[in-house]
Design an enzyme around this catalytic site. Sequence first.
Site, PDB file in Angstrom:
ATOM      1  N   HIS A 182       0.807  -1.218   0.000  1.00 31.74           N
ATOM      2  CA  HIS A 182       0.000   0.000   0.000  1.00 31.74           C
ATOM      3  C   HIS A 182       0.838   1.265   0.000  1.00 31.74           C
ATOM      4  O   HIS A 182       0.358   2.325  -0.402  1.00 31.74           O
ATOM      5  CB  HIS A 182      -0.947   0.022   1.202  1.00 31.74           C
ATOM      6  N   GLY A 183       2.052   1.164   0.483  1.00 30.90           N
ATOM      7  CA  GLY A 183       2.878   2.373   0.477  1.00 30.90           C
ATOM      8  C   GLY A 183       4.231   2.136   1.075  1.00 30.90           C
ATOM      9  O   GLY A 183       4.411   1.240   1.911  1.00 30.90           O
TER      10      GLY A 183
END
Lengths: 417, 508
Positions: free
Chosen positions: B323-324
């Site tokens: 996600h990041g």
Amino acid sequence: MKLRNILFAGVLCLLLCGPALIGLASWGGVALPSWFTADDAAYLSGGVVEADPAAYASLEGFSSGEFQIAAEDAVGNCIPMKATALLANAALQRSAIETSNALFGWECYPAFYGSSIAEMPSRHRLLEIAEKATGDTLATASHIRDGLDALSLRHPEQRFFVYMGPDSMNVEGSPTAKLISNPLTYGELSSIFEDEGGHFQWIDGNVTFDEFADGWNSTDHHWNIQGAFRAYERMASALGFRDELLVPARLVTYDAPSFRGTFARRGLETRYVDQMIDYEFADFPQLSIIIDGAEASMDSLVHWKNYQAANVGANAFTSRYAEYFHTDYGLITLENEESDSRQDLLIVADSYSNCMERFLAVHYRTTYVLDPRHDDETIDAFLAQHQDVSDVLFIMRSPNMLAQATEHALEPEDMRE
Amino acid sequence: MVFSSTIFLFAFLPLFLAVYFAMPWRPAKNVVLLLFSLLFYAWGEPVYVWLMVASICFNWLFAFIIGKCGEGKTAPKRFWLVAALAANLLVLGFYKYQGFLAENINRAIGEEFIAELNLALPIGISFFTLQAITYVVDVYRGEVKVQKNPLYLGMYIAMFPQLVAGPIVRYADIEHEIDHRRATLEGFAQGLRLFCVGLGKKVLLANTAGVLADSLLPREAAEIGFIGCFSGVAAYTFQIYFDFSGYSDMAIGLGKMMGFEYPRNFNYPYTSKSATEFWRRWHMSLGGFFRDYVYIPLGGNRVSTPRFVANTMIVWGLTGIWHGAAWNFLLWGLYWGVLILLEKFLVMKVLDKLPRFVSHIWCVVLFFFGWLLFAVTGLSNVGEWFCAMFGAYGWLGTSTLWELQSWSYASLVPVFIVGSLPWAPWLRKKIQAWAEGDPHRAIVAAPQKGNTAVPPCQVVCEGPVPAGRARAVTAVNVLADVALLAVFVLSCMSVVSSSYNPFIYFQF
């Protein structure tokens, strides 16, 4: 079911093709009413975004993103009923906010989610939401004050006066300032500029909120002629003309057109309306006018003849303040040949001066009005070329007083070189 | 380019549909879809579009070579699979994690050992890379045939409906549809209906909640206190759901218009009663990817307990970091991993005995604090926000209630809550049961977890229906269509206003 699918898909595809059809009609020279196209929305936006994708139709243009921006602007300029869409969307959000406010009963609430404009229904007016007194803002104010002081010191032969117009964010008793923590108030700004050891004279512009409501437009950030005239009286008194103040003969009110100003545009709110008002004077001198190097007339300062003839912009969001008085120019020169004075005045101002510079010009032989936002000459350079200027008066509201354009105007000329 | 923009809605989409459906042959349609998809991507990434083209080329080549290696999982075949995975993950790793790794290694060493390149993240790289991986792995496993036509593979990888924010569509899901799909009037209309639903969720609900979330989340907890922090996370909770599920609905709707049947990606996750159930309803395509391509190859749960725990934490750590590139995303992933393990070994035994609403509250608390971890940047800020939730900075911090602006959303809270509940399938089932005259027919109160079928945006009766009731069902469907058109018009008004239009997942 088949018919329903055809109808649904058909209507949706037609909606999707709306801008393309508007674009084609426009290209084909078909005249469409302004409310049906995106033309009315240009007034809400405050201008038209010129879009020419063809100019960037190249690999370079596409790689840099310029083509995409131009194409998106071109599509935006073809949205049907764009103004209606903008206003309706804001109205929907506002109704949700008003419903929420029924539980809390705040005096003010935002015009839409994320808006910097608040509504105050009890006073039928729009306001800017107050700014916070951050360290940066206060530091900027001190920096501008120091710049004014330094400018005054460099020109000991001139007198320097500073008038900062209050606005809905910082006026004493501002309703939105009461609702936020640590608001930036006029009093706080005044205490920074009103330095007793300073070399310029601070002209206090603060008023009560009731006076503000009387002297400022409800839907626009500008003052009306009444507020401007009271400010003129303070300025002229400070300049030494207390016994020679102008006296208006009567107040003229224009019932039409209705005036929905900058707050109405930024807040996308049409409920509140102002009217243009002006003062008539019995014996106002005829001034010779030069605007940005071109000769003009008194009618260029006040377009009362257009208003009397109802020759006005049709759009509800036309900038009436600029339409009735005048728009912003870099340099205006007003010669008063009827004046006995041998003194010249330099006004360094934003649009607050547009309705009232003529009042001050009555007291001087020549009055120059310099707007640092549209003329990047330093005041040093200007004074070097206009050695007869005896008084320099700053007239601005706080956002422009603390802006970079003012900072640049205050710079020593040798620093520019 | 985003779906909720004027350029997409009023220029790209009408032009694409006109050109696409003007093509009489499916091969031509496939090429049109590929070209428009590349244009869609290049619009926002005029340079990185070549990275996508390179990804298409090398994935096509690797799969072709793997296909040539013949049946069975032989060593050469495995070698090329590893090479393909390495190439894909290196590209993803380089662009997404280079800065994060460089920053942390340099900080640990105390000097700039690795240059921080500050690379811009190519839009959608996390999505199209995973899609490419599913293709190559499925070819290796023999589950799909090699796509000999690189243009068709390019169409699959670059397909604009799901390119920038999913769902992660596996090649196996659309393999047959590449050559055999049929776009029908019914499918086209249904796709448009779903597109309207998604656009409304994204623009009317997500963007509105996003105004509050974005005004509060960047602030210090001490400045905004309990009310500010709570309402910031609550706003984000709704924003991320409507944003992501809305985008997925639009993507699935666009696919449907062309005859592609993408699997659903969200199944009312906020109705879940456990962390386990939540992840069977939230971003289902991602969960499915990690299950089938990471968890099961690691052994899944058919291993010893310590190995099972390790597998679970690896999968959730990867889910978080996907996600990041930041520690809070890793923490978020591990948070869910720990919760799922806790539930499996301890909590579910208790939850199963409690009333459903208690389980539901348990899950609400879990995903609420999960979003706090996800949304607030910086681990120290996360800690402060967490403390603020328990009153460390008072009700309001140093702010006033008015300036927090949370109060102005009070009237929308019921809308957000109802919008995240399965009232539409509930109503649909009720009307269907009434029309068919079978009130005893089992009505599913909430969609089953794991259900990947995308429901229709209308009442469809399966059995015989009396004429009068059929007319009533038609009237309901007509009203539903009118409502969807109204949602579309309102959404367009909001898009035109362009007051606030970020995609949370746009840069993945």
